[in-house]
Motif scaffolding. Structure first.
Motif, short mmCIF file in Angstrom:
data_model
loop_
_atom_site.label_atom_id
_atom_site.label_comp_id
_atom_site.label_asym_id
_atom_site.label_seq_id
_atom_site.Cartn_x
_atom_site.Cartn_y
_atom_site.Cartn_z
N GLY A 278 0.79 -1.22 0.00
CA GLY A 278 0.00 0.00 0.00
C GLY A 278 0.82 1.27 0.00
N VAL A 279 2.13 1.18 0.25
CA VAL A 279 2.99 2.36 0.17
C VAL A 279 3.26 2.64 -1.30
CG1 VAL A 279 5.24 3.35 0.72
CG2 VAL A 279 4.05 1.94 2.41
N GLU A 280 2.81 3.79 -1.78
CA GLU A 280 2.97 4.13 -3.20
C GLU A 280 4.35 4.73 -3.43
OE1 GLU A 280 -0.31 5.85 -5.46
OE2 GLU A 280 -1.40 5.93 -3.56
N VAL A 281 5.04 4.22 -4.44
CA VAL A 281 6.42 4.59 -4.69
C VAL A 281 6.56 5.34 -6.01
CG1 VAL A 281 8.73 3.67 -5.18
CG2 VAL A 281 7.36 2.70 -3.31
N ILE A 282 7.37 6.39 -5.98
CA ILE A 282 7.86 7.06 -7.18
C ILE A 282 9.31 6.65 -7.33
CG2 ILE A 282 8.36 9.27 -8.27
CD1 ILE A 282 6.13 10.47 -6.48
N ALA A 283 9.66 6.07 -8.45
CA ALA A 283 11.00 5.51 -8.66
C ALA A 283 11.98 6.58 -9.11
CB ALA A 283 10.94 4.39 -9.70
N ALA A 311 4.92 6.68 -10.35
CA ALA A 311 5.60 7.55 -11.29
C ALA A 311 7.08 7.24 -11.24
CB ALA A 311 5.34 9.03 -10.95
N LEU A 312 7.84 7.90 -12.12
CA LEU A 312 9.29 7.78 -12.07
C LEU A 312 9.91 9.12 -12.39
CD1 LEU A 312 10.85 6.12 -15.24
CD2 LEU A 312 8.63 7.21 -15.24
#
Length: 346
Positions: A278-283, A311-312
């Protein structure tokens, strides 16, 4: 997939909210952006740090050229002076108002993201850099936190969902790097408590937490060996925020650092398998000098997460890059985002 712009525009292209926004808008390449930054200081907080010299009651005790982390100016509180939040103000409310007032002057208005991104340096970092040490920062942290909470509250009240607040901190990962592993539980409790209190100042706001390795003069504070520290911190932060009823922010996770290529060893990413669901990551993987490593690092990160990212983008702002390098970075980010979106749709 969206591209996340960490904040600063390349050297010579920013310096004002309008020029920073326009540069980022001009290099969008048709890919959605999480928000539009307007940072005016291409070295993050250096302008703020150097301006403390003009504040009555603060005394410069070390003069630096700000050309490296070991050459910064730092300050002490003069005898008899009582520090206040006004002494350390960032002025983000005024800067945000200026950015919104500049929107009508942007070219290419049909592609302007719905939110402006406001840079919020963490109080822990501000206290550390202005005082020059962890020990001395204790005298500053309370007023830094009070100043930030005041500015954050007003930002959220005035602009609500029109802004994306980005809490930025190289000090968090630096603290883990400098602390023996057996002391991490205590450190984690201190760090998550401080960050949770900051996020709680605007619990309904859209937040991004930008972890960082530092990028002054395009050099990191240290070189990471894996992602164990950020995962340890993020899992604990998610647990603490749950207990307080505060949503977990999007997390911009730095992979590349300085001029080094992003890691292509799967072992570097192994800790991500333990990241709380559930932790949303932006790379933060994009490095224009290493396009193939960027693509491989992005694939390794997604594989370790066991799911997509939000997102990245680059690992940090583009303010230490030339205009040519910055343009190459955004072009690569957009290319990877489009390719991944196309592949995922099949």
């Amino acid at each position: 997939m969206a591209v996340h712009l960490v904040g600063t525009a390349p050297l010579g292209t920013g310096g004002h909210p309008l020029s920073t926004m326009q540069w980022h808008l001009d290099h969008q390449h048709g890919v959605p952006l999480t928000a539009l930054p307007f940072d005016a200081d291409d070295r993050w907080i250096i302008d703020w740090l150097e301006a403390r010299e003009q504040v009555p009651g603060l005394v410069k005790v070390h003069s630096g050229t700000s050309l490296g982390y070991d050459d910064l100016s730092y300050y002490a509180i003069d005898d008899g002076h009582v520090l206040s939040p006004a002494d350390v103000t960032l002025g983000r409310v005024e800067q945000t108002a200026a950015a919104f007032a500049s929107l009508e002057r942007l070219q290419g208005g049909t592609n302007i993201p719905e939110r402006l991104q406001v840079s919020i340096p963490n109080a822990l970092d501000l206290a550390f850099f202005v005082s020059g040490s962890v020990e001395a920062s204790a005298e500053w942290i309370g007023d830094m936190q009070a100043m930030l909470v005041g500015e954050i509250t007003e930002l959220a009240t005035r602009w609500g969902d029109r802004v994306q607040l980005q809490l930025e901190s190289p000090a968090i990962l630096l603290a883990y790097h400098r602390t023996p592993r057996e002391d991490w539980p205590l450190l984690t409790g201190e760090l998550t408590g401080q960050v949770a209190a900051t996020l709680a100042a605007a619990p309904s706001a859209r937040w991004v937490l930008h972890l960082c390795y530092g990028d002054l003069e395009h050099e990191p504070l240290f070189e990471p060996s894996d992602l164990t520290a950020p995962v340890t911190f993020l899992n604990a932060l998610a647990d603490l925020l749950d207990t307080r009823g505060v949503p977990m922010p999007l997390v911009h996770l730095p992979i590349a650092h300085g001029s080094a290529a992003p890691a292509t060893d799967p072992a570097f990413y192994a800790a991500l398998r333990e990241l709380r669901r559930g932790v949303e990551v932006i790379a933060g993987v994009v490095d224009e000098n290493h396009p193939e490593a960027t693509r491989l690092a992005f694939a390794l990160l997604i594989d370790a997460l066991g799911g997509p990212v939000t997102a990245l983008g680059a690992s940090c702002g583009l303010g230490r890059r030339s205009a040519v390098a910055g343009a190459a970075n955004t072009a690569l980010a957009s290319s990877v985002a489009r390719a991944w979106t196309t592949t995922s749709a099949r």
